[in-house]
Scaffold this motif. Structure first.
Motif, PDB file in Angstrom:
ATOM      1  N   SER A 106       0.821  -1.200   0.000  1.00  0.00           N
ATOM      2  CA  SER A 106       0.000   0.000   0.000  1.00  0.00           C
ATOM      3  C   SER A 106       0.861   1.258   0.000  1.00  0.00           C
ATOM      4  N   LEU A 107       1.913   1.252   0.805  1.00  0.00           N
ATOM      5  CA  LEU A 107       2.806   2.409   0.857  1.00  0.00           C
ATOM      6  C   LEU A 107       3.536   2.579  -0.468  1.00  0.00           C
ATOM      7  N   HIS A 108       3.912   1.471  -1.096  1.00  0.00           N
ATOM      8  CA  HIS A 108       4.559   1.530  -2.407  1.00  0.00           C
ATOM      9  C   HIS A 108       3.651   2.245  -3.407  1.00  0.00           C
ATOM     10  N   THR A 109       2.377   1.894  -3.386  1.00  0.00           N
ATOM     11  CA  THR A 109       1.421   2.510  -4.294  1.00  0.00           C
ATOM     12  C   THR A 109       1.265   3.993  -4.019  1.00  0.00           C
ATOM     13  N   GLU A 110       1.242   4.361  -2.731  1.00  0.00           N
ATOM     14  CA  GLU A 110       1.163   5.778  -2.356  1.00  0.00           C
ATOM     15  C   GLU A 110       2.310   6.554  -2.988  1.00  0.00           C
ATOM     16  N   ILE A 111       3.506   5.990  -2.894  1.00  0.00           N
ATOM     17  CA  ILE A 111       4.691   6.684  -3.400  1.00  0.00           C
ATOM     18  C   ILE A 111       4.669   6.763  -4.922  1.00  0.00           C
ATOM     19  N   VAL A 112       4.228   5.686  -5.572  1.00  0.00           N
ATOM     20  CA  VAL A 112       4.112   5.712  -7.031  1.00  0.00           C
ATOM     21  C   VAL A 112       3.206   6.853  -7.471  1.00  0.00           C
ATOM     22  N   ALA A 113       2.065   6.999  -6.809  1.00  0.00           N
ATOM     23  CA  ALA A 113       1.122   8.059  -7.172  1.00  0.00           C
ATOM     24  C   ALA A 113       1.743   9.435  -6.988  1.00  0.00           C
ATOM     25  N   GLN A 114       2.445   9.617  -5.879  1.00  0.00           N
ATOM     26  CA  GLN A 114       3.081  10.911  -5.642  1.00  0.00           C
ATOM     27  C   GLN A 114       4.142  11.216  -6.695  1.00  0.00           C
ATOM     28  N   LYS A 115       4.982  10.207  -6.983  1.00  0.00           N
ATOM     29  CA  LYS A 115       6.059  10.420  -7.949  1.00  0.00           C
ATOM     30  C   LYS A 115       5.517  10.634  -9.361  1.00  0.00           C
ATOM     31  N   LEU A 116       4.424   9.943  -9.680  1.00  0.00           N
ATOM     32  CA  LEU A 116       3.822  10.141 -11.001  1.00  0.00           C
ATOM     33  C   LEU A 116       3.320  11.570 -11.137  1.00  0.00           C
ATOM     34  N   ALA A 117       2.625  12.058 -10.130  1.00  0.00           N
ATOM     35  CA  ALA A 117       2.136  13.433 -10.177  1.00  0.00           C
ATOM     36  C   ALA A 117       3.301  14.413 -10.325  1.00  0.00           C
ATOM     37  N   ALA A 118       4.379  14.164  -9.587  1.00  0.00           N
ATOM     38  CA  ALA A 118       5.549  15.046  -9.670  1.00  0.00           C
ATOM     39  C   ALA A 118       6.172  14.996 -11.064  1.00  0.00           C
ATOM     40  N   ALA A 119       6.279  13.790 -11.635  1.00  0.00           N
ATOM     41  CA  ALA A 119       6.877  13.643 -12.959  1.00  0.00           C
ATOM     42  C   ALA A 119       6.040  14.337 -14.028  1.00  0.00           C
ATOM     43  N   LEU A 120       4.745  14.352 -13.821  1.00  0.00           N
ATOM     44  CA  LEU A 120       3.839  14.998 -14.777  1.00  0.00           C
ATOM     45  C   LEU A 120       3.739  16.501 -14.554  1.00  0.00           C
ATOM     46  N   GLY A 121       4.313  16.967 -13.436  1.00  0.00           N
ATOM     47  CA  GLY A 121       4.156  18.377 -13.081  1.00  0.00           C
ATOM     48  C   GLY A 121       2.728  18.698 -12.702  1.00  0.00           C
ATOM     49  N   ALA A 122       2.042  17.709 -12.124  1.00  0.00           N
ATOM     50  CA  ALA A 122       0.619  17.853 -11.812  1.00  0.00           C
ATOM     51  C   ALA A 122       0.438  18.246 -10.355  1.00  0.00           C
ATOM     52  N   ASP A 123      -0.048  19.451 -10.143  1.00  0.00           N
ATOM     53  CA  ASP A 123      -0.391  19.910  -8.800  1.00  0.00           C
ATOM     54  C   ASP A 123      -1.798  19.416  -8.502  1.00  0.00           C
ATOM     55  N   MET A 124      -1.900  18.426  -7.611  1.00  0.00           N
ATOM     56  CA  MET A 124      -3.191  17.802  -7.371  1.00  0.00           C
ATOM     57  C   MET A 124      -4.145  18.670  -6.580  1.00  0.00           C
ATOM     58  N   ASN A 125      -3.705  19.850  -6.182  1.00  0.00           N
ATOM     59  CA  ASN A 125      -4.592  20.801  -5.515  1.00  0.00           C
ATOM     60  C   ASN A 125      -5.291  21.717  -6.511  1.00  0.00           C
ATOM     61  N   THR A 126      -5.020  21.514  -7.802  1.00  0.00           N
ATOM     62  CA  THR A 126      -5.623  22.360  -8.828  1.00  0.00           C
ATOM     63  C   THR A 126      -6.365  21.506  -9.843  1.00  0.00           C
ATOM     64  N   PRO A 127      -7.427  22.043 -10.460  1.00  0.00           N
ATOM     65  CA  PRO A 127      -8.149  21.295 -11.495  1.00  0.00           C
ATOM     66  C   PRO A 127      -7.257  20.906 -12.666  1.00  0.00           C
ATOM     67  N   ASP A 128      -6.351  21.805 -13.073  1.00  0.00           N
ATOM     68  CA  ASP A 128      -5.462  21.493 -14.189  1.00  0.00           C
ATOM     69  C   ASP A 128      -4.531  20.332 -13.838  1.00  0.00           C
ATOM     70  N   GLY A 129      -4.030  20.345 -12.605  1.00  0.00           N
ATOM     71  CA  GLY A 129      -3.150  19.263 -12.184  1.00  0.00           C
ATOM     72  C   GLY A 129      -3.870  17.933 -12.133  1.00  0.00           C
ATOM     73  N   GLN A 130      -5.091  17.954 -11.632  1.00  0.00           N
ATOM     74  CA  GLN A 130      -5.890  16.743 -11.579  1.00  0.00           C
ATOM     75  C   GLN A 130      -6.172  16.216 -12.988  1.00  0.00           C
TER      76      GLN A 130
END
Length: 220
Positions: free
Chosen positions: A143-167
């Motif tokens: 589960s923790l591995h998956t959490e980190i994958v999601a975070q790193k993917l968002a970072a690699a995409l430059g996606a700020d998940m606090n914004t509609p554009d990032g989402q």
């Protein structure tokens, strides 16, 4: 009690806001399968085994029969939620592969050590993850591995998940991965739709704020 809070992704809101990017309709083309993702079956037996792991852990953590019955009632959608997690994990991993994202064992160990410190000890973290997220202790590292994958993917995409554009950026990558994998659910478990799926509650099980979950004792 003051606790250092570690901010991570907030994708619950993303599910509400995002278009239904990951969709697939079920078929009877794969008997015995709960889902087929990328040509690989998640069998009903595998799904039931995962659910039984959680139920066994819940039973061990709740010796009182009445309390255990309440726990089972409160987590009545466990089978569907577990399948959702299993499928979405594979979609996430494909999206991460597409983006060149990797996660090491050291990453997982570091996060786990931090969360154990916040929770008080390893057992407190395991108990809290089981209670709040339906993750059996033996699956905590996964589960923790998956959490980190999601975070790193968002970072690699430059996606700020606090914004509609990032989402939107994040879910576009997930949509592309889903199309590649051709997700197919057994109709018994519904259809695959991140926004409106009846198979999942308002939250994404594998992405949450990375803060030690509050235990029943002393984490006000």
């Amino acid at each position: 009690m003051h606790r250092r809070r570690r901010t991570a992704l907030f994708l619950s809101a993303a599910i509400v806001a995002a278009a239904p990017l990951l969709t697939a309709c079920g078929s009877d083309a794969h008997p015995g399968a709960a889902a087929v993702v990328g040509g690989q079956r998640i069998t009903v037996a595998q799904l039931e085994s995962r659910v039984n792991e959680v139920r066994a852990a819940q039973r061990a953590a709740t010796p009182d029969q009445a309390q255990y019955a309440q726990t089972v009632a409160r987590t009545g959608s466990l089978t569907r939620d577990t399948l959702h997690t299993l499928v979405l994990d594979r979609v996430l991993n494909q999206a991460a592969k597409n983006a060149g994202v990797t996660v090491t064992r050291k990453d997982v160990q570091s996060l786990r050590a931090s969360l154990e410190q916040q929770a008080g000890n390893a057992k407190a973290l395991e108990d809290a993850w089981l209670q709040q997220y339906g993750v059996a202790p033996a699956r905590l590292d996964d589960s923790l591995h998956t959490e980190i994958v999601a975070q790193k993917l968002a970072a690699a995409l430059g996606a700020d998940m606090n914004t509609p554009d990032g989402q939107a950026t994040f879910w576009k990558a997930m949509s592309e991965a889903s199309k590649t994998l051709d997700v197919d659910l057994n109709p018994r478990y519904g259809t695959w739709d991140v926004k409106k799926s009846s198979r999942v509650d308002a939250k994404t099980p594998w992405v949450r704020e990375i803060t030690a979950p509050q235990t029943a004792q002393g984490t006000a």
